[in-house]
Structures are given as C-alpha cells and as structure tokens.
Design a protein around this motif. Structure first.
Motif, PDB file in Angstrom:
ATOM      1  N   ASN A  59       0.822  -1.208   0.000  1.00 58.65           N
ATOM      2  CA  ASN A  59       0.000   0.000   0.000  1.00 58.65           C
ATOM      3  C   ASN A  59       0.857   1.261   0.000  1.00 58.65           C
ATOM      4  O   ASN A  59       0.514   2.254  -0.642  1.00 58.65           O
ATOM      5  CB  ASN A  59      -0.917  -0.014   1.223  1.00 58.65           C
TER       6      ASN A  59
ATOM      7  N   ASN B 293       2.144   1.779  -3.431  1.00 53.90           N
ATOM      8  CA  ASN B 293       1.050   2.260  -4.270  1.00 53.90           C
ATOM      9  C   ASN B 293       0.873   3.770  -4.128  1.00 53.90           C
ATOM     10  O   ASN B 293       0.710   4.496  -5.125  1.00 53.90           O
ATOM     11  CB  ASN B 293      -0.234   1.530  -3.899  1.00 53.90           C
TER      12      ASN B 293
ATOM     13  N   TYR C 180       0.928  -5.929  -6.930  1.00 54.57           N
ATOM     14  CA  TYR C 180       0.133  -4.749  -6.564  1.00 54.57           C
ATOM     15  C   TYR C 180       0.845  -3.443  -6.926  1.00 54.57           C
ATOM     16  O   TYR C 180       0.236  -2.528  -7.496  1.00 54.57           O
ATOM     17  CB  TYR C 180      -0.165  -4.782  -5.068  1.00 54.57           C
ATOM     18  N   ALA C 181       2.124  -3.364  -6.600  1.00 60.19           N
ATOM     19  CA  ALA C 181       2.856  -2.124  -6.860  1.00 60.19           C
ATOM     20  C   ALA C 181       3.413  -2.048  -8.279  1.00 60.19           C
ATOM     21  O   ALA C 181       3.456  -0.965  -8.865  1.00 60.19           O
ATOM     22  CB  ALA C 181       4.006  -1.986  -5.850  1.00 60.19           C
TER      23      ALA C 181
ATOM     24  N   TYR D 271      -0.446  -3.716 -10.984  1.00 60.53           N
ATOM     25  CA  TYR D 271      -1.776  -3.109 -10.812  1.00 60.53           C
ATOM     26  C   TYR D 271      -1.718  -1.584 -10.831  1.00 60.53           C
ATOM     27  O   TYR D 271      -2.512  -0.931 -11.515  1.00 60.53           O
ATOM     28  CB  TYR D 271      -2.389  -3.602  -9.512  1.00 60.53           C
ATOM     29  N   THR D 272      -0.791  -0.998 -10.089  1.00 58.43           N
ATOM     30  CA  THR D 272      -0.742   0.465  -9.973  1.00 58.43           C
ATOM     31  C   THR D 272      -0.514   1.157 -11.316  1.00 58.43           C
ATOM     32  O   THR D 272      -1.275   2.065 -11.678  1.00 58.43           O
ATOM     33  CB  THR D 272       0.334   0.872  -8.956  1.00 58.43           C
TER      34      THR D 272
END
Length: 508
Positions: free
Chosen positions: A218, A221, A284-285, A288-289
């Motif tokens: 997070n 992100n 995620y980093a 996705y970001t």
C-alpha cells in the motif's frame, strides 16, 4: 457629526486588512461608546453597537477561515472529502473550513452557499450520489496533521496511514480464516497432544508477516501516484499528497515493512507462503498500480491480488501436516489444496461488487485523473460485472461444503448474506448506480466479506460434532488410523521394555 463619520470611515475602508483581535479592540477602545448609542436619521453611516457586532461576526468572519484554528492547523489546512483543500481557497471563502470531516462551528452559513452549488448538492443527494465516508488513511492523515511535527506519535500515525489499516485488516482476516479452516483431525480433543494441531506461533508469524506485506504494498502504491491522488477527493487526503512524509521516508517505510514481512513468513511459516507474500507486493505495486492508467483490466489484476492472501493462509496450515517434501507443489496443487483455491475465488469474486460500487460516485474524478476504470468507460458493463461476480459467490460457498471444508449449516447462513449482496447488485445494475443503488451495494459488500469469513469458521466441518461429544463426555473417534496404531503400540510395548531392562540389569 463630521468627526463621527471620520472615526468610522477607516474601519470600513480597511476592514479586510485588519485582523479580528485588532478590529474588536479598535471598536471598543478607539471609538467613543456614545457614537454607537446615538443614531441620527440624517446619517445612515452610524449604526448601533449590537448591529455592528453582528455584522462583523457574521459577514466578515465567515470568510476568515483562520478563526478557531491553531497555528499548526492554519499552516497545514485539513483537507476534507470533496473540498479543494488549498489554503487560498480557504482564505478566499470558496471552501468551508473543515476539522476532520466536520465543519468548524460558527463558520458555516447555509445562506452563503451559491445557488448552483446548492442545486447540484440536492440533486446528488436525491440520486444517492452522496460521497462515501472517508477511509481510515484519510482520517489518520487528519489526526497526524494535528500532532507536533517531530514527534514519534506523528511518525507512527503517518506510517499507519500509509499502510491503509482497514484494507490490511480485511486481508489479514481472510488469511487467518483460511488458516483456521484447514482440516485438522481431532480439533477439540481433550488430549491435544495425541493428535496434530495448528501452531499458535505460526499463526502469529503469519498475521504479522501478512500485515507487513500489505503495508509495504500500500505504501508503494501511494508512493507511485501522489500526483494523481491529489486530483481525487477520495485520495487527496493521503499523507504523501499532504506532505506529512516525503517520498524518501515512504520508500524507507515500504522497504523495511516488505523485508520484515517476507522474512517473518520465510522463517516463521514456510518458503511457499513467503513467496506468495512477496509476489503480492510485486503485482500490486508493479503491475496493478501502473495498469490503472492503461486498461480496465486493472480491476481484474487487483482482484487477483486480493485472492492470494487466502492461499497464503492455507499454505501456512498445510505446511504443518505435509507428508512429502512440503514444497509449493504439495502445498498449493495437491488434493487437499482445493479449500484454499475456493477461498481465493471467493475473495476474487467479492472485489468486483465492492470496487464497482465504490468507484461509481467518483467516476468523473477517475476520468479526469486519467484512470481507466470500467465505471466511466462502460457504465452498463460495470453493473453487469458486479452482478455477475456477486452471483458467483453462491457456487463458491457450495463448493466449500461439497469438499468438506464447512458443514451444511454454512449453506443456509452464507446464502442469506450472499442473497443480500446479489439483491443490491441487481438494483445497481438495473438503476445504473442511481437512486442510492451504488451506496446500497457498497455497504452490502463491506458487511459481506467479514460475515462470510466468520460464518465459515463457525461452520467448520466437524467443529460442532466435536463440541457435542465433548459436552456429553463421548469418546473421540476421529484420530488418524496410523497415529492410533502407533499410540497403541507404544502403550503395549512399555511393560515389555521395563521387563527387558530389569532382566538385563547387572545387579540381578
């Protein structure tokens, strides 16, 4: 009367450049009290003391947002959900001063709201387009801004805001649920040493490592997109946007949290779980970001990230009872790994009704910020996708019962909460998000995930049978056959072992 007019004129001409305390002192001390008491009908410039006081407090001070704010709060104006958040806007009166998510008392005036903004606000409320509540990161950023700049409390609160604690809590909950749902024989056997059981220490390492991995992902992100977060009401209150922490500090926090998280999973759980934790950070980093500004498929990638934590919990529990090498093939692709994949599928499906409804009220902000989201590129399909994956939760819950992960009661209780979310998803699709349907689906999805996870743990296969036998004093008969034979052999061989030792003793 000429002297009286000259005494009043400087107050009116320089009223915008005089601070509140000086202005009040000027009206009390420098101007004779009788000038305000005696009013002349021939001179309309002379007003009463009470009327001037009301004028000053209502007209002048409503545009002066520095009243009631401490020095720290004035230097770092609190950004509210849906407001511009700049100091210039607050000082010019274009934005209502906010403390957290509530307006400051004595500074709001409904009559001062422009008519076009009032009509827009009422129309939005009638259509159910009221902004959703602030997330935990925004609230923590507001709290952090009120603390001393060099204090450890501010640093801790800012780092906690970077980790998105509410989202991290849901992820840890799904991981712990998968860990607890792994089938272990003789769960409630009084003689717990006679049968294998899940380790509490492993659970501690699992939850701590998962939390740190979530915090790292997070924070990365937020680190990669502060420029775009500043353009949206949902994210403009994040710590990097507000300058509560620099990019270097956020990178250090993300790196330390990632290393500690993966290390905890590696040494405290098993390498397979550690690999999944590191993979989640990378996807995620790293995928996705940046993909949010390229394709609408970013939502599917984000859902894939959300489905990995249940696999981590399942692999952590499977590693304690592995009969082979205990590698990733055995922990993730053996016959007993079906429960972990079903839980991962449940998390994957849940994220579409949740995010599609969450993004609907701010769809225009996503479009202006350049995020490729289905909610504005194809709003009709956005509703269909949310409904489709909400319905998919039904067969997934049935699969948990079919493969002996939960008992039959889970079919009934999970169907109730699944039916509620499908009902709201149907309204969301039919009404295309209007008339409060987006808000209804959002809150249904918020409650759906923790309730289903808790129900699955309450309806774990064999849980209530074990409790019933323990209450009635019945003998447990669910030991593993191999372990039962080994236990009998060890008990029967002990007298012979003592006899053999006695015959072989030199003293005899």
């Amino acid at each position: 009367m000429l002297l009286k007019s000259k005494a009043i004129r400087p107050i009116k001409s320089d009223i915008d450049s005089v601070c509140i305390r000086c202005l009040l002192r000027l009206t009390r001390n420098n101007v004779p009290r009788k000038h305000f008491k005696s009013s002349s009908p021939q001179n309309g410039a002379i007003t009463s003391n009470s009327h001037l006081g009301k004028l000053l407090r209502r007209e002048y001070f409503s545009a002066n947002s520095s009243l009631g704010l401490s020095g720290t709060q004035f230097r770092e104006p609190v950004l509210s959900h849906g407001s511009a958040g700049s100091r210039d806007a607050m000082l010019s009166g274009n934005a209502t001063p906010m403390l957290g998510s509530q307006p400051l008392s004595g500074l709001t005036n409904d009559a001062s709201e422009p008519p076009h903004r009032r009509r827009k606000r009422l129309k939005a409320e009638a259509n159910g387009e009221v902004p959703l509540p602030l997330d935990a990161s925004s609230r923590l950023s507001t709290l952090s801004s009120t603390m001393p700049a060099a204090s450890l409390r501010r640093l801790f609160t800012t780092c906690l805001s970077l980790s998105k604690p509410r989202l991290s809590f849901l992820i840890v909950l799904t991981t712990a649920t998968a860990y607890s749902l792994y089938p272990v024989p003789a769960l409630l056997l009084p003689a717990t040493t006679a049968s294998p059981s899940l380790s509490a220490l492993t659970l501690v390492f699992l939850t701590a490592g998962t939390s740190l991995c979530c915090a790292s992902a997070n924070a990365l992100n937020m680190l990669l997109e502060p420029k775009f977060d500043a353009q949206m009401s949902r994210t403009r209150n994040r710590p990097l946007v507000r300058g509560l922490i620099g990019k270097k500090g956020a990178l250090i926090f993300a790196s330390v949290a990632g290393v500690l998280g993966v290390g905890s999973l590696w040494f405290g759980v098993n390498p397979t779980t550690a690999f999944l934790g590191g993979l989640n950070i990378a996807i995620y980093a790293g995928v996705y970001t940046p993909m949010k500004r390229i394709s609408v498929l970013n939502t599917w990638i984000g859902a894939l990230v959300g489905g990995i934590p249940p696999l981590m919990g399942w692999a952590a529990a499977a590693g304690q009872s592995a009969t082979g090498a205990g590698d990733w093939r055995e922990l993730l692709f053996s016959e007993g790994s079906i429960g972990g994949w079903l839980l991962a599928g449940l998390l994957f499906a849940w994220q579409f009704p949740h995010f599609n409804s969450l993004s609907w009220p701010i769809r225009e902000e996503y479009r202006k910020a350049g995020y490729r989201m289905l909610v504005w590129t194809n709003s009709r399909m956005n509703g269909r996708v949310a409904l489709r994956y909400a319905i998919l939760c039904f067969p997934i819950c049935v699969g948990l019962w079919w493969f002996q992960i939960t008992d039959q009661g889970f079919l009934v209780t999970s169907s109730v909460i699944n039916g509620w979310m499908v009902k709201e998803a149907w309204k969301f699709w039919r009404k295309e998000g209007h008339k409060g349907s987006a808000r209804g689906l959002f809150w249904a999805s918020v409650w759906h995930l923790p309730v289903v996870m808790v129900l699955a743990m309450l309806h774990k296969k064999g849980l209530w049978e074990g409790i019933w036998k323990r209450v009635n004093g019945e003998k447990e008969d669910d030991l593993w056959p191999d372990e039962e034979e080994a236990f009998d052999v060890s008990q029967n061989s002990q007298p012979r072992l003592h006899l053999t030792r006695a015959l072989a003793s030199p003293s005899n």
